[in-house]
Enzyme design. Structure first.
Site, PDB file in Angstrom:
ATOM      1  N   SER A  79       0.855  -1.245   0.029  1.00 40.86           N
ATOM      2  CA  SER A  79      -0.043  -0.105   0.095  1.00 40.86           C
ATOM      3  C   SER A  79       0.923   1.135   0.029  1.00 40.86           C
ATOM      4  O   SER A  79       1.889   1.420  -0.809  1.00 40.86           O
ATOM      5  CB  SER A  79      -0.836   0.085   1.101  1.00 40.86           C
ATOM      6  OG  SER A  79      -2.031   0.884   1.118  1.00 40.86           O
ATOM      7  N   ASP A 225      -5.552  -3.571  -3.005  1.00 38.79           N
ATOM      8  CA  ASP A 225      -4.672  -3.238  -1.699  1.00 38.79           C
ATOM      9  C   ASP A 225      -4.112  -4.651  -1.106  1.00 38.79           C
ATOM     10  O   ASP A 225      -5.009  -5.513  -0.722  1.00 38.79           O
ATOM     11  CB  ASP A 225      -5.458  -2.550  -0.527  1.00 38.79           C
ATOM     12  CG  ASP A 225      -4.588  -1.823   0.437  1.00 38.79           C
ATOM     13  OD1 ASP A 225      -3.562  -2.666   0.926  1.00 38.79           O
ATOM     14  OD2 ASP A 225      -4.742  -0.603   0.659  1.00 38.79           O
TER      15      ASP A 225
END
Length: 757
Positions: A79, A225
């Protein structure tokens, strides 16, 4: 002679031997002055965890590692950790990285601030009728929407700009520092370790928070993600290179039971629990040889990008707290500088373009897209910043989910391939609108509507547009917007429309009647779009008008399906940063209309109306000035064309439609002070403001001239997902006052000022 030749040979061999000995002894002496990288030190893997805006703390950690002379041999990130780690692995030094990341305008990058400048003027005008941007399409008989709440165009442009030349390196092992990004395949539910391809795409995939950012489509994989499965990829770093690991994760204060008293809080916490669980599992794998850096983030949240500098300071503080442990991996300065020389890779971002291609389009005309390029053209030397500006112009056309690009071809003949991705849920698009309006007389008004648009009916970009609205103003319209050239500079637009409005009729300030006004027209317009800010139109309109009393006194003449045929010409100029509550820019609208007996017309009149308003930014606040006016120039205006003043937008303190006549002027100024941030990242703020104005209505239908009126009002305003809201308490010097509010789509008040909102 043989003896002489042997003598020469011996001398030659001796000379060569002496030279070799000299070289052999000289080499170590020369190399002794050159710094060398030790081959026997442990390989260090840097692991950076996810956390949205909190992840900017990683840049502070990197700065401390640089100051301590700790070299890094590989990087793994998830991320925001993949974003920071990828930039670092691409060769950007920690100091520069910190400066770049902490000075980014995140409201522009994430929230789209400033993008309205690039929107084509026809799209700007089309959006005047509704104040929200949520649209859905139809696929396989079902309504579908965009895959992410937040547009990723500017984010992707930022990433591409920061890693620049490193995108040309397809194998992440060949980056200045080997790198891995972690993502989640939403199809299989498996963790995906990204080790090759476009570095910017890998970084973007790793941070694609489901529902917030659209995923990255990679063949059959839908990548989102990586924090869902591995927010702190320690194992990935060990597999990549690491003998020892420096792992950095971001922590928030523990919650109390009372913090989880709502469904929304529990739902949000469920995601955090999932991420924290896999993160803790990785932390437990750290050994005494590794270093773990826990960065307490305090009250900085996932979306607090406006606190980037604060987050970086927290990262620095956490790294300094374990500086003694980190020094175990430090190397002498000369050795560290030698290592830095091998990994620093200045990103020039400049490319000589041999050709520029528009690829991957199905519905949209590639030549229309090509015409929006300003810098990225064949033969030019363009920077990644230049190319990002051009791709943003393309994205602003409104036809695409995102616009990417890549380079192909040899270094001396680079080909720029621009890759617009058409909206997957098109070409039929729908938007809904809702508007409510109330005032102290107890009347609550509203409108509910839906718009439909079918795009790219032909190669020039023809659009079929339809709208249906019910409420105080009922509307049904169908129209076809047909550009006449590839770049859509000129257009023709036939329109069919029927509109029915409910209007209050006042007599000397007292509401005495309610009338229904109906207009049904056929119209054909010719127009020209001038850049992205101006449009000129002229057209012919013919149809029927009705005015019928519903209740109360007969204060207006009844019209029973009388024909009104007119020609008109007008122009609009719009540079505002947003609609409804602009903080900068100018809006101007001027039109003239002439009705006559041709085409069986039963009305004879000429009228003109115009408005200009400008907003000036003042340290996050806004000062707005406005002037408007309209006049019957000849003939007799039908009551359906009357000018009206009154309402929260045109004249606070007067009720909607309270002043009605054949000529008016109005001027005023307002000031809005920001008093609270709602979602600063998306330019969502709460304002308190005050407004002063003056105006006059001439040719009043009630025969009462009130002269010039002066008004003062104050209230609060802001933006919501369905549009702007306003609450205002206004007073007018004819002893009128009113508490009024509006939210969402504006309820029409009967003048050109309606177009402003």
């Amino acid at each position: 002679m043989p003896h002489a030749r042997n003598s020469i040979k011996r001398k030659t061999y001796a000379t060569i031997a002496a030279a070799l000995v000299t070289v052999l002894f000289a080499l170590p002496l020369a190399q002794a002055d050159e710094p060398r990288i030790s081959a026997d030190r442990p390989r260090i893997g840097l692991v950076l965890g996810g956390g949205g805006a909190k992840g900017i703390a990683h840049v502070g950690v990197l700065e401390v590692l640089d100051e301590l002379h700790v070299p890094i041999d590989c990087v793994a990130g998830t991320s925001m950790g993949a974003l920071v780690g990828g930039i670092y692995a691409a060769g950007m030094p920690a100091g520069q990285l910190g400066q770049e990341v902490t000075t980014i305008d995140w409201a522009e990058t994430v929230g789209g601030k400033g993008n309205r400048e690039f929107i084509p003027v026809d799209r700007k005008l089309e959006q005047r009728s509704y104040n929200n941007s949520s649209e859905v399409g139809i696929q396989n008989g079902k309504f579908v929407s965009a895959k992410g709440f937040v547009d990723t165009q500017d984010i992707e442009g930022l990433i591409r700009d920061l890693v620049s030349d490193a995108r040309l390196q397809r194998d992440f092992d060949d980056l200045p520092i080997p790198f891995r990004a972690v993502a989640t395949d939403m199809v299989s539910g498996d963790m995906v370790v990204l080790s090759s391809g476009d570095l910017s795409v890998a970084m973007r995939a790793s941070m694609a928070m489901p529902g917030v950012f659209a995923p990255v489509i990679d063949g059959d994989r839908v990548l989102s993600d990586g924090g869902q499965l591995m927010n702190l990829p320690v194992g990935v770093a060990r597999d990549l290179c690491a003998d020892v690991v420096i792992a950095v994760w971001l922590s928030t204060p523990a919650l109390a039971a009372e913090d989880l008293s709502s469904a929304a809080a529990l739902l949000s916490r469920s995601t955090d629990v999932m991420i924290e669980a896999n993160e803790k599992a990785q932390i437990r794998t750290l050994t005494e040889l590794d270093v773990g850096i826990n960065v307490p983030m305090g009250d900085i949240g996932t979306g607090d990008f406006n606190r980037a500098a604060d987050a970086a300071k927290l990262g620095r503080a956490a790294a300094e707290a374990v500086a003694d442990e980190l020094r175990r991996f430090a190397v002498p300065e000369e050795e560290y500088l030698a290592w830095r020389a091998t990994v620093d890779d200045p990103q020039t971002g400049e490319v000589q373009l041999a050709d520029v291609r528009i690829v991957g389009l199905d519905r949209v005309n590639p030549e229309y897209v090509r015409g929006k390029l300003r810098v990225a053209v064949p033969g030019a030397v363009a920077t990644t910043t230049d190319i990002a500006a051009d791709t943003n112009r393309i994205y602003a056309l409104g036809d695409f989910e995102r616009v990417g690009y890549k380079f192909t071809g040899p270094a001396d003949a680079r080909v720029l391939e621009i890759e617009p991705v058409e909206k997957s849920y098109g070409p039929n698009f729908f938007r809904a609108e809702l508007g409510l309006y109330g005032q102290t007389d107890g009347e609550l008004m509203g409108v509910i509507g839906v718009q439909h648009k079918l795009t790219w009916v032909n190669s020039l970009g023809g659009e079929w547009r339809n709208a249906l609205q019910v409420g105080r103003t009922g509307l049904a319209t169908t129209q076809f917007y047909q550009p006449l050239d590839t770049q859509q500079r000129f257009f023709v637009q036939p329109i069919l429309m029927t509109e029915r409005t409910t209007q209050d009729i006042y007599d000397d300030g007292a509401r005495e009647a309610i009338y229904f006004m109906r207009e049904t027209y056929g119209e054909i317009d010719l127009g020209a779009n001038i850049g992205t800010h101006a449009q000129l139109r002229t057209g012919l309109q013919s149809g029927w008008i009705d005015a019928k009393r519903d209740t109360g006194l007969s204060l207006l003449p009844d019209l029973d399906k009388e024909n009104d045929s007119n020609v008109f010409v007008g122009g609009i100029f719009d540079t505002r940063d947003n609609v409804g509550l602009p903080t900068s820019g100018t809006y101007m609208n001027v039109n003239v209309r002439d009705s006559g007996s041709w085409l069986s017309g039963e009305q004879e009149y000429t009228m003109a109306e115009g408005v200009i308003t400008t907003a000036f930014p003042l340290r996050g606040n806004a000062l707005t000035v406005l002037a408007a006016g309209g006049k019957e120039l000849a003939g007799d205006l039908p009551v359906t064309r009357d000018f009206m003043l009154g309402g929260i937008n045109s004249f606070p303190g007067l009720y909607i439609n309270e002043l009605r006549g054949t000529a008016y002027w109005i001027a005023g100024a307002s000031y809005r002070q920001k008093v609270a941030e709602i979602l600063s990242l998306f330019n969502q703020s709460l304002y308190a403001g005050a407004r002063l104005q003056a105006g006059r209505m001439g040719g009043s239908r009630d025969g009462v001239s009130q002269g010039t009126l002066y008004g003062i009002s104050g209230g609060i305003s802001g933006r919501t997902p369905i549009g702007a809201f306003n609450v205002s308490l206004g007073y007018v010097n004819n002893d009128s006052w009113a508490l009024q509010f509006s939210i969402g789509a504006p309820v029409p008040e009967g003048s050109v000022l309606d177009q402003i909102n």
